[in-house]
Design an enzyme around this catalytic site. Structure first.
Site, PDB file in Angstrom:
ATOM      1  N   CYS A   1       6.587   2.158  17.240  1.00 35.98           N
ATOM      2  CA  CYS A   1       7.125   1.079  18.070  1.00 35.98           C
ATOM      3  C   CYS A   1       6.034   0.574  19.008  1.00 35.98           C
ATOM      4  CB  CYS A   1       8.331   1.570  18.872  1.00 35.98           C
ATOM      5  SG  CYS A   1       8.958   0.307  20.007  1.00 35.98           S
TER       6      CYS A   1
ATOM      7  N   ARG B   1       0.835  -1.216   0.000  1.00 36.80           N
ATOM      8  CA  ARG B   1       0.000   0.000   0.000  1.00 36.80           C
ATOM      9  C   ARG B   1       0.865   1.260   0.000  1.00 36.80           C
ATOM     10  NH1 ARG B   1      -4.639   0.415   4.229  1.00 36.80           N
ATOM     11  NH2 ARG B   1      -5.291   2.035   2.782  1.00 36.80           N
TER      12      ARG B   1
ATOM     13  N   LEU C   1     -19.821  11.485  -3.317  1.00 32.86           N
ATOM     14  CA  LEU C   1     -20.123  10.980  -4.651  1.00 32.86           C
ATOM     15  C   LEU C   1     -21.602  10.617  -4.770  1.00 32.86           C
ATOM     16  CD1 LEU C   1     -19.053  10.180  -7.440  1.00 32.86           C
ATOM     17  CD2 LEU C   1     -18.466   7.939  -6.493  1.00 32.86           C
TER      18      LEU C   1
ATOM     19  N   HIS D   1      -6.503   8.145  11.385  1.00 34.24           N
ATOM     20  CA  HIS D   1      -6.281   6.697  11.277  1.00 34.24           C
ATOM     21  C   HIS D   1      -4.816   6.349  11.005  1.00 34.24           C
ATOM     22  CE1 HIS D   1     -10.818   6.000  10.291  1.00 34.24           C
ATOM     23  NE2 HIS D   1     -10.590   6.206  11.571  1.00 34.24           N
TER      24      HIS D   1
ATOM     25  N   ASN E   1      -7.884   9.110   5.748  1.00 38.33           N
ATOM     26  CA  ASN E   1      -7.010   8.441   4.787  1.00 38.33           C
ATOM     27  C   ASN E   1      -5.598   8.301   5.337  1.00 38.33           C
ATOM     28  OD1 ASN E   1      -9.203   8.452   3.081  1.00 38.33           O
ATOM     29  ND2 ASN E   1      -8.592  10.352   2.061  1.00 38.33           N
TER      30      ASN E   1
ATOM     31  N   ASP F   1      -2.981   7.787   3.237  1.00 39.38           N
ATOM     32  CA  ASP F   1      -2.031   8.264   2.226  1.00 39.38           C
ATOM     33  C   ASP F   1      -1.607   9.693   2.565  1.00 39.38           C
ATOM     34  OD1 ASP F   1      -3.759  10.345   0.855  1.00 39.38           O
ATOM     35  OD2 ASP F   1      -5.022   8.595   0.508  1.00 39.38           O
TER      36      ASP F   1
HETATM   37 ZN   LIG Z   1      10.668   1.596  20.899  1.00 39.15          ZN
END
Ligand SMILES: [Zn+2]
Length: 231
Positions: free
Chosen positions: A115, A57, A200, A107, A90, A92
């Site tokens: 980590c 992705r 849309l 997100h 999104n 991206d």
């Molecule tokens: Zn760490």
């Protein structure tokens, strides 16, 4: 008081740049089950598979280019006589690629590494592996900085605060009837600020928004932003 606009964006704005979601047929998601590649449990079971999914992705997202809707939002941020916060679902980086600076990735993002041991973040390389170690604590617990199903979205306090200060709330390319968008529009209404949905297609059932404009994001978003800037 400085005017402020909070804008929520979702998959519909990146779809025209060729980036699909798990709701689309075909593409990357079609080869995987959500519970395998987008949950903490799936990552614990098979980190190799999950990393390779996000590596693919990430590579795809780096090839994508912003469309007219991303560019119009960056123009709004640059020219609006007030504050603009883009809250995106999104993962991206197309808002940033278009030049937007005040972007909250609720997100997470494909370009981030996180980590799992110390929760520090850094820029993701193109290809990540389960054996990658954290530059801060050295644990081999590196994961994509993506909010998976069952995890808490980022920045909810910041978004709540922004909605309390905003004079307009807009939702672009995401169904206004599904959380978190539904919660944001409810809060905006409670604060008595105007709300607009650009999507849309009409979402099923009623809408909570004052105004709704239907069409491809690359068409309806630039037109709406030109109106805002000339008002
Ligand atoms: Zn760490």
């Amino acid at each position: 008081m400085t005017e402020m606009i909070t804008i929520l964006t979702g998959a519909g704005i990146s779809a025209e740049s060729g980036l699909g979601t798990f709701r689309d047929e075909g593409g990357l998601w079609a080869q995987h089950r959500i519970e395998d590649v987008a949950t903490p449990e799936g990552f614990a079971r098979d980190p190799e598979l999950v990393h390779s999914f996000y590596n693919a992705r990430r590579a795809q997202a780096r090839e994508a280019t912003p469309n007219a809707a991303h560019e119009a939002l960056a123009k709004l941020e640059a020219r609006y006589n007030g504050e603009v916060l883009i809250v995106t679902q999104n993962v991206d980086g197309l808002h940033e690629a278009a030049g937007a600076q005040n972007v909250l990735h609720m997100h997470g993002q494909l370009e981030g590494a996180l980590c799992g041991a110390c929760e520090k973040r850094w820029a993701a390389p193109l290809v990540m592996h389960p054996s990658d170690t954290c530059p801060h604590c050295n644990a081999a617990a590196t994961r994509p900085d993506i909010v998976w199903f069952g995890e808490m979205p980022y920045g909810m306090d910041t978004i709540e605060d922004a909605l309390a200060r905003s004079t307009l709330f807009a939702s672009i390319g995401t169904s206004g009837n599904v959380y978190p968008a539904a919660g944001f529009v409810a809060q905006a209404r409670q604060n008595r600020i105007p709300t607009i949905e650009l999507n849309l297609e009409a979402s099923q059932g009623g809408t909570l928004f004052d105004e709704r404009r239907l069409g491809p994001a690359s068409k309806v978003v630039p037109a709406w932003i030109d109106e805002l800037l000339s008002a």
